[in-house]
Design an enzyme around this catalytic site. Sequence first.
Site, PDB file in Angstrom:
ATOM      1  N   HIS A  31      -2.855  98.185  49.864  1.00 58.23           N
ATOM      2  CA  HIS A  31      -3.080  98.101  47.933  1.00 58.23           C
ATOM      3  C   HIS A  31      -3.346  99.978  47.842  1.00 58.23           C
ATOM      4  O   HIS A  31      -3.626 100.699  48.457  1.00 58.23           O
ATOM      5  CB  HIS A  31      -4.636  97.651  47.919  1.00 58.23           C
ATOM      6  N   CYS A  32      -2.812  99.895  45.993  1.00 60.93           N
ATOM      7  CA  CYS A  32      -3.002 101.716  46.208  1.00 60.93           C
ATOM      8  C   CYS A  32      -4.059 101.658  44.874  1.00 60.93           C
ATOM      9  O   CYS A  32      -5.139 101.335  45.375  1.00 60.93           O
ATOM     10  CB  CYS A  32      -2.198 101.516  45.068  1.00 60.93           C
ATOM     11  N   ALA A  33      -4.050 102.559  44.046  1.00 63.21           N
ATOM     12  CA  ALA A  33      -5.258 102.178  42.911  1.00 63.21           C
ATOM     13  C   ALA A  33      -5.650 101.878  42.632  1.00 63.21           C
ATOM     14  O   ALA A  33      -6.512 101.528  42.019  1.00 63.21           O
ATOM     15  CB  ALA A  33      -4.467 104.291  41.777  1.00 63.21           C
ATOM     16  N   THR A  34      -4.455 101.086  42.076  1.00 61.99           N
ATOM     17  CA  THR A  34      -4.982  99.631  40.229  1.00 61.99           C
ATOM     18  C   THR A  34      -4.140  98.746  41.286  1.00 61.99           C
ATOM     19  O   THR A  34      -4.964  97.783  40.791  1.00 61.99           O
ATOM     20  CB  THR A  34      -4.766 100.361  39.632  1.00 61.99           C
ATOM     21  N   ARG A  35      -3.632  98.145  42.531  1.00 63.52           N
ATOM     22  CA  ARG A  35      -2.653  97.343  42.754  1.00 63.52           C
ATOM     23  C   ARG A  35      -3.229  96.344  44.591  1.00 63.52           C
ATOM     24  O   ARG A  35      -3.287  97.142  45.169  1.00 63.52           O
ATOM     25  CB  ARG A  35      -1.359  97.376  42.171  1.00 63.52           C
TER      26      ARG A  35
END
Length: 641
Positions: A31-35
């Site tokens: 995951h990244c910051a939002t996804r």
Amino acid sequence: MDAEKRVRYEKIATEIVRLVGGRDNILGVAHCATRLRLVLEDNDRADTANIENVDLVKGVFVAGDQLQIIFGAGLVNDVCRVLAESIHMDSMSLSDLKSKANRKMNPLQRAVKALSDVFIEIMPGILAAALLTGLSSVLGNLDVVENNDTLYGISTLINIASGAIFGFLPLCVAYSTVKRFGGRPIMGLVMGCIMLSNSLTDAYAAAQGTAEVTVLHIFGLPVELVGFQGGIIVALLIGVITAKLDIFFEKKIPEMIRLLVSPLLTTLVSAFLLFMIIGPVGRGLASGITAVLVWMTQNLGAVGYAVFSGVQQLIVITGLHHVFGAIESQLLVDTGRNFLNPLMSVAIIAQGGAVLGYLARNLKDARARELCIPSFVSVLFGITEPALFGVNLRYRYPLIGGCIGGAIGGIVVYFTDLGALGFGTTVVPGIALADPAGNGYINYIIAHITALGAGFIAALFLGMMFNRRNTEEPAAVRGARLYKEENQVIMPEQICAYVSGELVGIEKVSDPTFAGKVLGDGVAILPKENKIYAPVDAVVEMITDTKHAITLRTKSGNGILIHVGIDTVQLNGKYFDVHVSAGQEVKKGDCIMEADFKKIAEKGYDTAVCMIFAELEEGCRVEPEPERTVSVGEKIALIRK
């Protein structure tokens, strides 16, 4: 994480695993910051339409061969952890996930994807040139335009505009290729300028023998000073080499002299390779392909015609098709007829039919309509670059369908003995060049309708067989409101500028997720300094492992995402220095991060620093300040209840 939330997230994870095709279809999770990002064995097994309906999901799309599911800052951490635990798979770093996605593709798929990535960015220019070329062709054949000074002037300017874009296409390709492979885009522009330098003999004039070519001798090897007009494949190759050299010299040369020496060596070495190796190889390939195709049409009858018209558009992809002009000229001189023109014309319209076949399978996709309709219009005027690079090559099966349609059209051309009395225009304008002997005009129309229909049916059939859908562009995502309209104002929370620069609305940034307010409303600042500060008293909730994003939780319970740059996750933390840690309390004005925006911009990334109000307490709303130049500490928004 409390028990109630965990039960909810476990249900979400179960639904996602089911809808992506089961545990055995998942190769990697991150995951990244939002996804939430998943690498799947087979993307076609994922039911993206129903994934969008899963609880808490704000959007879903496939990009970079990863299935990306938007949850929002903070929430995505917990969902990813629960999902990874449920399928007994460790959560990966983004760099490892990207490597996993690349390993999943075979070398041909990686090459095709890289080619597609290069042309995505320059597609608007190609499309503009194509439509302008078609318009210029129509206007140029009207007597009223020739006899009216104003209309003639407008037509001339349109012709100049369209010709200029295509004339400098190798420069655009070199720029985009260098950027795609991690070099500084300006180095691609430099190489593009060298390829098209006025000091070199024009490639088209050299091919037709109308201009003298200067030959140098370096290390005993002859080096022809000929330009690379139309040399798309050469631009691609030299772009990759330039990017790798730029990265190499940037790492190896001491920082004290790097700015002076690195670009010098990159340009010098790339230029030598361009003229001594890449250029000759590209030209040799062009000559060989041309000779083989012409031999087939002259010696293999209907089969030769079918093969030529079937693969001719593959030559357009390389940019080597311009050499056919010299052959067509010679055919007209020797025989008075040009049999290549109608073959190329049916090959072109067949690719247009394939575009329509792809569109028929994706009529509900607004992005597909936006791309396919103008691409098909340009095909009608004999310009296929938008169709090839924007649709057919990108999704592969339409390209195959177009080649099949072109081959069938070529067979019709052979049996109707269709020829042309000139060259230079094809498809709709090209009917004016058709040899009228033996019902030539009627046969021209029949051949084109046949190729169009065959390309359409072939693409439609192949699309059904491979079950391909356009999932590489973000699908339309549900909008999310951040606040409820209330008149009562209770304890407003003041949000201050977190970096000095130009304050703009979030809808103006280049990331469609942020601009579309999928994660919530927000603002962005185009930075004028490298330090980023806390916009409010808060607790640091999460820092991405790539250091480009931080989430904060304010005293009132509101969640804020600070995302530095657009798509800077690809930098894997390079040029970022975070000064805080998860769980740390910060005060308004504390420096939380530094980013080297100059170097980030040199790598080709947008440096806008976005602040998203991703999780507001119930009943809260945001009141952003007007756009203007701001300094750290100035009020830029209020959160009211």
